[in-house]
Design a protein around this motif. Structure first.
Motif, PDB file in Angstrom:
ATOM      1  N   LYS A  39       0.853  -1.187   0.000  1.00 14.63           N
ATOM      2  CA  LYS A  39       0.000   0.000   0.000  1.00 14.63           C
ATOM      3  C   LYS A  39       0.888   1.236   0.000  1.00 14.63           C
ATOM      4  N   ILE A  40       0.510   2.234  -0.787  1.00 13.52           N
ATOM      5  CA  ILE A  40       1.264   3.481  -0.811  1.00 13.52           C
ATOM      6  C   ILE A  40       0.322   4.673  -0.741  1.00 13.52           C
ATOM      7  N   SER A  41       0.860   5.774  -0.281  1.00 15.82           N
ATOM      8  CA  SER A  41       0.191   7.079  -0.334  1.00 15.82           C
ATOM      9  C   SER A  41       0.958   7.861  -1.384  1.00 15.82           C
ATOM     10  N   ALA A  42       0.394   7.953  -2.578  1.00 12.44           N
ATOM     11  CA  ALA A  42       1.123   8.495  -3.735  1.00 12.44           C
ATOM     12  C   ALA A  42       0.705   9.923  -4.047  1.00 12.44           C
ATOM     13  N   GLN A  43       1.689  10.742  -4.409  1.00 10.19           N
ATOM     14  CA  GLN A  43       1.336  12.059  -4.924  1.00 10.19           C
ATOM     15  C   GLN A  43       0.558  11.840  -6.218  1.00 10.19           C
ATOM     16  N   LYS A  44      -0.567  12.523  -6.326  1.00  8.90           N
ATOM     17  CA  LYS A  44      -1.509  12.267  -7.423  1.00  8.90           C
ATOM     18  C   LYS A  44      -0.845  12.376  -8.809  1.00  8.90           C
ATOM     19  N   TYR A  45       0.045  13.319  -8.988  1.00  5.55           N
ATOM     20  CA  TYR A  45       0.637  13.512 -10.311  1.00  5.55           C
ATOM     21  C   TYR A  45       1.496  12.319 -10.741  1.00  5.55           C
ATOM     22  N   LEU A  46       1.821  11.423  -9.800  1.00  6.96           N
ATOM     23  CA  LEU A  46       2.632  10.240 -10.117  1.00  6.96           C
ATOM     24  C   LEU A  46       1.788   8.974 -10.312  1.00  6.96           C
ATOM     25  N   GLY A  85       2.134  -1.759 -11.216  1.00 10.97           N
ATOM     26  CA  GLY A  85       1.077  -2.644 -10.740  1.00 10.97           C
ATOM     27  C   GLY A  85       0.196  -2.100  -9.637  1.00 10.97           C
ATOM     28  N   PHE A  86       0.337  -0.827  -9.282  1.00 13.28           N
ATOM     29  CA  PHE A  86      -0.500  -0.233  -8.244  1.00 13.28           C
ATOM     30  C   PHE A  86      -1.814   0.267  -8.844  1.00 13.28           C
ATOM     31  N   ILE A  87      -2.881   0.136  -8.075  1.00 16.05           N
ATOM     32  CA  ILE A  87      -4.215   0.571  -8.492  1.00 16.05           C
ATOM     33  C   ILE A  87      -4.744   1.543  -7.446  1.00 16.05           C
ATOM     34  N   GLN A  88      -5.338   2.642  -7.917  1.00 17.66           N
ATOM     35  CA  GLN A  88      -5.890   3.625  -6.992  1.00 17.66           C
ATOM     36  C   GLN A  88      -7.022   3.023  -6.179  1.00 17.66           C
ATOM     37  N   LYS A  89      -7.004   3.307  -4.882  1.00 19.49           N
ATOM     38  CA  LYS A  89      -8.058   2.881  -3.965  1.00 19.49           C
ATOM     39  C   LYS A  89      -8.510   4.116  -3.194  1.00 19.49           C
ATOM     40  N   GLY A  90      -9.750   4.509  -3.372  1.00 20.05           N
ATOM     41  CA  GLY A  90     -10.280   5.647  -2.632  1.00 20.05           C
ATOM     42  C   GLY A  90     -10.129   6.955  -3.369  1.00 20.05           C
ATOM     43  N   GLU A  91     -10.554   7.996  -2.678  1.00 23.33           N
ATOM     44  CA  GLU A  91     -10.580   9.337  -3.255  1.00 23.33           C
ATOM     45  C   GLU A  91      -9.276  10.085  -2.976  1.00 23.33           C
ATOM     46  N   GLU A  92      -9.084  11.146  -3.722  1.00 22.18           N
ATOM     47  CA  GLU A  92      -7.943  12.027  -3.529  1.00 22.18           C
ATOM     48  C   GLU A  92      -8.053  12.714  -2.159  1.00 22.18           C
ATOM     49  N   TYR A  93      -6.923  12.992  -1.541  1.00 20.72           N
ATOM     50  CA  TYR A  93      -6.875  13.706  -0.269  1.00 20.72           C
ATOM     51  C   TYR A  93      -5.611  14.568  -0.234  1.00 20.72           C
ATOM     52  N   LEU A  94      -5.593  15.528   0.670  1.00 13.96           N
ATOM     53  CA  LEU A  94      -4.418  16.378   0.835  1.00 13.96           C
ATOM     54  C   LEU A  94      -3.548  15.836   1.965  1.00 13.96           C
ATOM     55  N   GLU A  95      -2.265  15.752   1.693  1.00 11.12           N
ATOM     56  CA  GLU A  95      -1.284  15.404   2.714  1.00 11.12           C
ATOM     57  C   GLU A  95      -0.186  16.450   2.637  1.00 11.12           C
ATOM     58  N   ASP A  96       0.000  17.205   3.695  1.00 13.04           N
ATOM     59  CA  ASP A  96       0.974  18.295   3.726  1.00 13.04           C
ATOM     60  C   ASP A  96       0.741  19.281   2.582  1.00 13.04           C
ATOM     61  N   GLY A  97      -0.537  19.496   2.242  1.00 10.54           N
ATOM     62  CA  GLY A  97      -0.903  20.463   1.205  1.00 10.54           C
ATOM     63  C   GLY A  97      -0.730  19.971  -0.222  1.00 10.54           C
ATOM     64  N   ILE A  98      -0.396  18.695  -0.418  1.00  9.78           N
ATOM     65  CA  ILE A  98      -0.160  18.131  -1.753  1.00  9.78           C
ATOM     66  C   ILE A  98      -1.218  17.057  -2.015  1.00  9.78           C
ATOM     67  N   PRO A  99      -1.884  17.088  -3.187  1.00 11.38           N
ATOM     68  CA  PRO A  99      -2.878  16.052  -3.503  1.00 11.38           C
ATOM     69  C   PRO A  99      -2.245  14.661  -3.567  1.00 11.38           C
ATOM     70  N   HIS A 100      -2.835  13.726  -2.854  1.00 10.81           N
ATOM     71  CA  HIS A 100      -2.385  12.326  -2.790  1.00 10.81           C
ATOM     72  C   HIS A 100      -3.553  11.376  -3.080  1.00 10.81           C
ATOM     73  N   ILE A 101      -3.186  10.158  -3.418  1.00 10.68           N
ATOM     74  CA  ILE A 101      -4.175   9.073  -3.563  1.00 10.68           C
ATOM     75  C   ILE A 101      -3.599   7.820  -2.917  1.00 10.68           C
ATOM     76  N   GLY A 102      -4.491   7.020  -2.359  1.00 11.06           N
ATOM     77  CA  GLY A 102      -4.084   5.716  -1.858  1.00 11.06           C
ATOM     78  C   GLY A 102      -3.995   4.750  -3.029  1.00 11.06           C
ATOM     79  N   MET A 103      -2.977   3.915  -3.049  1.00 10.59           N
ATOM     80  CA  MET A 103      -2.819   2.931  -4.125  1.00 10.59           C
ATOM     81  C   MET A 103      -2.403   1.595  -3.510  1.00 10.59           C
ATOM     82  N   LEU A 104      -2.800   0.521  -4.185  1.00  7.36           N
ATOM     83  CA  LEU A 104      -2.551  -0.827  -3.665  1.00  7.36           C
ATOM     84  C   LEU A 104      -2.028  -1.712  -4.783  1.00  7.36           C
ATOM     85  N   LYS A 105      -1.041  -2.543  -4.442  1.00  7.24           N
ATOM     86  CA  LYS A 105      -0.525  -3.575  -5.357  1.00  7.24           C
ATOM     87  C   LYS A 105      -0.752  -4.905  -4.652  1.00  7.24           C
ATOM     88  N   GLU A 106      -1.436  -5.829  -5.331  1.00 12.40           N
ATOM     89  CA  GLU A 106      -1.697  -7.148  -4.718  1.00 12.40           C
ATOM     90  C   GLU A 106      -1.094  -8.251  -5.561  1.00 12.40           C
TER      91      GLU A 106
END
Length: 155
Positions: A119-126, A134-155
């Motif tokens: 599982k990763i917390s990825a900066q959205k632009y990446l 092989g990572f797939i977005q899971k969930g909605e975008e959120y701000l972390e330290d003022g930067i848009p992020h998305i949760g991603m999962l590789k199984e």
């Protein structure tokens, strides 16, 4: 510690916190601050108290750290193993070390933790970069330290 050379000319090391030399630790903290605080113009405390639990994947060119990520076992950060603080020095990005870094990090999680789920917390632009590994977005975008992020999962 694990050392190995790979086809792109970097020497890769996987280190526990206590295995760092003082010079390596200083250079790493300087690189992380250069990218996450200065380059991304984000005021936050990079030394978050989690480095001592993590494994650290470093790509060296000579004595220079060119690429870095930190890895956590499941339960140490997320409910799954995770990769974070993924960086490549600005003057080294043209060599696609980020892809090699992700491959080395995924391999290290398998070797050290015996896990495939990451599982990763990825900066959205990446997003596309991580999808290529092989990572797939899971969930909605959120701000972390003022930067848009998305949760991603590789199984």
């Amino acid at each position: 510690m694990q050392d190995q050379k790979n086809g792109n000319g970097l020497e890769w090391k996987v280190l526990k916190f206590e295995e760092f030399t003082l010079d390596e630790l200083y250079d790493l903290m300087q690189l992380r601050s250069q990218i996450f605080v200065v380059e991304q113009d984000c005021v936050y405390l990079d030394q978050d108290g989690k480095d001592k639990k993590a494994l650290h994947v470093l790509g060296f060119k000579g004595n220079k750290i060119c690429a870095y990520a930190r890895l956590f076992n499941k339960g140490d950060y997320f409910d799954a193993c995770s990769i974070g603080r993924v960086i490549v020095a600005e003057d080294e990005r043209r060599y696609a070390y980020g892809h090699t870094l992700m491959n080395e990090s995924i391999k290290a999680i398998k070797e050290h933790y015996g896990e495939d789920k990451i599982k990763i917390s990825a900066q959205k632009y990446l997003k596309k970069f991580y999808e290529s590994h092989g990572f797939i977005q899971k969930g909605e975008e959120y701000l972390e330290d003022g930067i848009p992020h998305i949760g991603m999962l590789k199984e």
